[in-house]
Design a protein around this motif. Structure first.
Motif, mmCIF file in Angstrom:
data_model
loop_
_atom_site.group_PDB
_atom_site.id
_atom_site.type_symbol
_atom_site.label_atom_id
_atom_site.label_comp_id
_atom_site.label_asym_id
_atom_site.label_seq_id
_atom_site.Cartn_x
_atom_site.Cartn_y
_atom_site.Cartn_z
ATOM 1 N N ALA A 122 8.604 6.052 1.591
ATOM 2 C CA ALA A 122 7.638 6.840 2.354
ATOM 3 C C ALA A 122 7.389 6.220 3.715
ATOM 4 N N GLY A 123 6.807 7.040 4.616
ATOM 5 C CA GLY A 123 6.587 6.641 5.992
ATOM 6 C C GLY A 123 5.363 5.767 6.201
ATOM 7 N N MET A 124 4.755 5.896 7.362
ATOM 8 C CA MET A 124 3.741 4.946 7.814
ATOM 9 C C MET A 124 2.320 5.301 7.372
ATOM 10 N N ASN A 125 2.100 6.491 6.833
ATOM 11 C CA ASN A 125 0.745 6.923 6.480
ATOM 12 C C ASN A 125 0.348 6.379 5.111
ATOM 13 N N ARG A 126 -0.119 5.157 5.080
ATOM 14 C CA ARG A 126 -0.498 4.541 3.814
ATOM 15 C C ARG A 126 -1.721 5.207 3.194
ATOM 16 N N PHE A 127 -2.632 5.715 4.033
ATOM 17 C CA PHE A 127 -3.877 6.288 3.515
ATOM 18 C C PHE A 127 -3.607 7.432 2.553
ATOM 19 N N SER A 128 -2.726 8.361 2.947
ATOM 20 C CA SER A 128 -2.448 9.520 2.093
ATOM 21 C C SER A 128 -1.859 9.090 0.751
ATOM 22 N N TRP A 129 -0.962 8.095 0.793
ATOM 23 C CA TRP A 129 -0.310 7.672 -0.442
ATOM 24 C C TRP A 129 -1.283 6.936 -1.354
ATOM 25 N N GLN A 130 -2.128 6.088 -0.795
ATOM 26 C CA GLN A 130 -3.115 5.407 -1.642
ATOM 27 C C GLN A 130 -4.124 6.403 -2.210
ATOM 28 N N THR A 131 -4.505 7.409 -1.415
ATOM 29 C CA THR A 131 -5.411 8.443 -1.913
ATOM 30 C C THR A 131 -4.774 9.204 -3.066
ATOM 31 N N ALA A 132 -3.507 9.578 -2.899
ATOM 32 C CA ALA A 132 -2.790 10.268 -3.979
ATOM 33 C C ALA A 132 -2.689 9.372 -5.210
ATOM 34 N N GLY A 133 -2.438 8.075 -5.003
ATOM 35 C CA GLY A 133 -2.378 7.144 -6.125
ATOM 36 C C GLY A 133 -3.699 7.029 -6.849
#
Length: 263
Positions: free
Chosen positions: A172-183
Motif C-alpha cells: 500500500a501507498g503513503m496514507n497510513r491513516f486510512s489503513w490503520q483505521t480500516a485495521g
C-alpha cells in the motif's frame, strides 16, 4: 501467549541479498510464533501499468517460488505471506502459510484496485474463491490481502467464523491513516487481533511509493504498535482468552438476521 510479528520490507527485496540476511538474523533473534510478511514481498512491484506482461509475470512467479526456501529459514516461526502464481492467462495472488516446512494455501485475493501504480485488476484473477479461517501457529487465522481490508463485511465474516487473528499482507501507498483505521474497524467488528505488514520505498525510484507502516491492533481496535524505518519489525503477544471475551462484546455479538431478512 503466541507472539506475532509485523514488518515493513523494502520493495525489490531478493532472497540472496545482504538485506535478506539481516532480516533473517533479526527474526532469529526474536523467535516469534508467527510472522506476517508484506504482500508478494520479493522483487520489484510489477502491476504498475494496466498492460499485463506475461514474461515479467512468469519471472516474478519464479522468484517467489525460489524464495520459499528463504522464508522456510525463518523457522521456527510460522510464516504468513502471499505470492503470485500462474492462473490461466493472468496471475493469482495466493496467500499461504509455511509451518514446519509445509506449504498450505490459505486464500486467493478476490478484490483488486485499478489505478496507476496498482493496476492489479488487469494482472490478477482468483483461481480459488471464498474467505475461510485456518489454524496457524496455534491461532485460528483469517487472511485479508491489502484492499480486502477495506471491506468490513469480510472481516466480520472471518470473526464469526472463529478468527482470533486477521493477517493482512499489504503493498500500500503513503496514507497510513486510512489503513490503520480500516485495521481498527476490522478488529472491532471481528473481535480478533489484526496484524498487517507493508512494503516500503520503491527500488525503481518511481511511482508508486510504498508507505511501510506495518501495524498490530488488539480486538478493541487499539493500535498496539507500528513499524518505522528505525523499527522495521514489531511484535505483539496474542491473548487468546481475551479474544474469546471480545467475541461476546459489542458489536461482534449483534445478530445480522434483520439484514438477511431485508435482502
Amino acid at each position: 501467549m503466541p507472539t506475532i510479528c509485523a514488518v515493513e520490507w523494502p520493495d525489490g527485496l531478493l532472497p540472496e541479498s545482504d538485506m535478506w540476511r539481516r532480516i533473517r538474523d533479526e527474526v532469529d533473534g526474536i523467535r516469534p510464533d508467527i510472522i506476517v510478511t508484506n504482500e508478494m514481498p520479493f522483487g520489484a512491484w510489477l502491476p504498475k501499468q494496466a498492460d499485463f506482461d506475461g514474461d515479467a509475470a512468469r519471472q516474478w512467479v519464479n522468484l517467489h517460488e525460489r524464495a520459499l526456501d528463504a522464508l522456510r529459514d525463518l523457522a521456527p516461526a510460522a510464516v504468513i505471506s502471499s505470492r503470485p502464481v500462474l492462473a490461466g492467462d493472468r496471475l493469482a495472488n495466493e496467500a499461504f502459510a509455511l509451518e514446519g516446512g509445509r506449504y498450505e494455501i490459505l486464500h486467493h485475493k478476490q478484490l483488486f484496485p485499478a489505478e496507476e501504480g496498482w493496476e492489479e485488476e488487469a494482472w490478477f484473477a482468483p483461481a480459488i474463491s471464498g474467505f475461510a479461517t485456518k489454524k496457524i501457529g496455534g491461532v485460528e487465522t483469517g487472511i485479508l490481502l491489502c484492499t480486502e481490508l477495506m471491506f468490513n463485511e469480510k472481516a466480520r465474516h472471518l470473526g464469526r467464523s472463529g478468527a482470533q487473528l486477521i493477517a493482512v499482507p499489504r503493498a500500500a501507498g503513503m496514507n497510513r491513516f486510512s489503513w490503520q483505521t480500516a485495521g481498527s474497524m476490522a478488529a472491532i467488528v471481528s473481535g480478533a487481533y489484526v496484524v498487517s505488514s507493508n512494503r516500503v520505498g520503491n527500488a525503481a525510484g518511481g511511482p508508486p511509493m510504498f508507505g511501510g507502516g506495518g501495524f498490530t491492533i488488539d480486538p478493541s481496535g487499539k493500535v498496539i504498535g507500528s513499524t518505522a524505518s528505525d523499527r522495521p519489525i514489531i511484535t505483539i503477544e496474542v491473548d487468546l482468552a481475551g479474544v474469546d471475551t471480545a467475541k461476546h462484546e459489542y458489536p461482534v455479538y449483534v445478530d445480522e438476521r434483520h439484514i438477511r431478512e431485508e435482502r
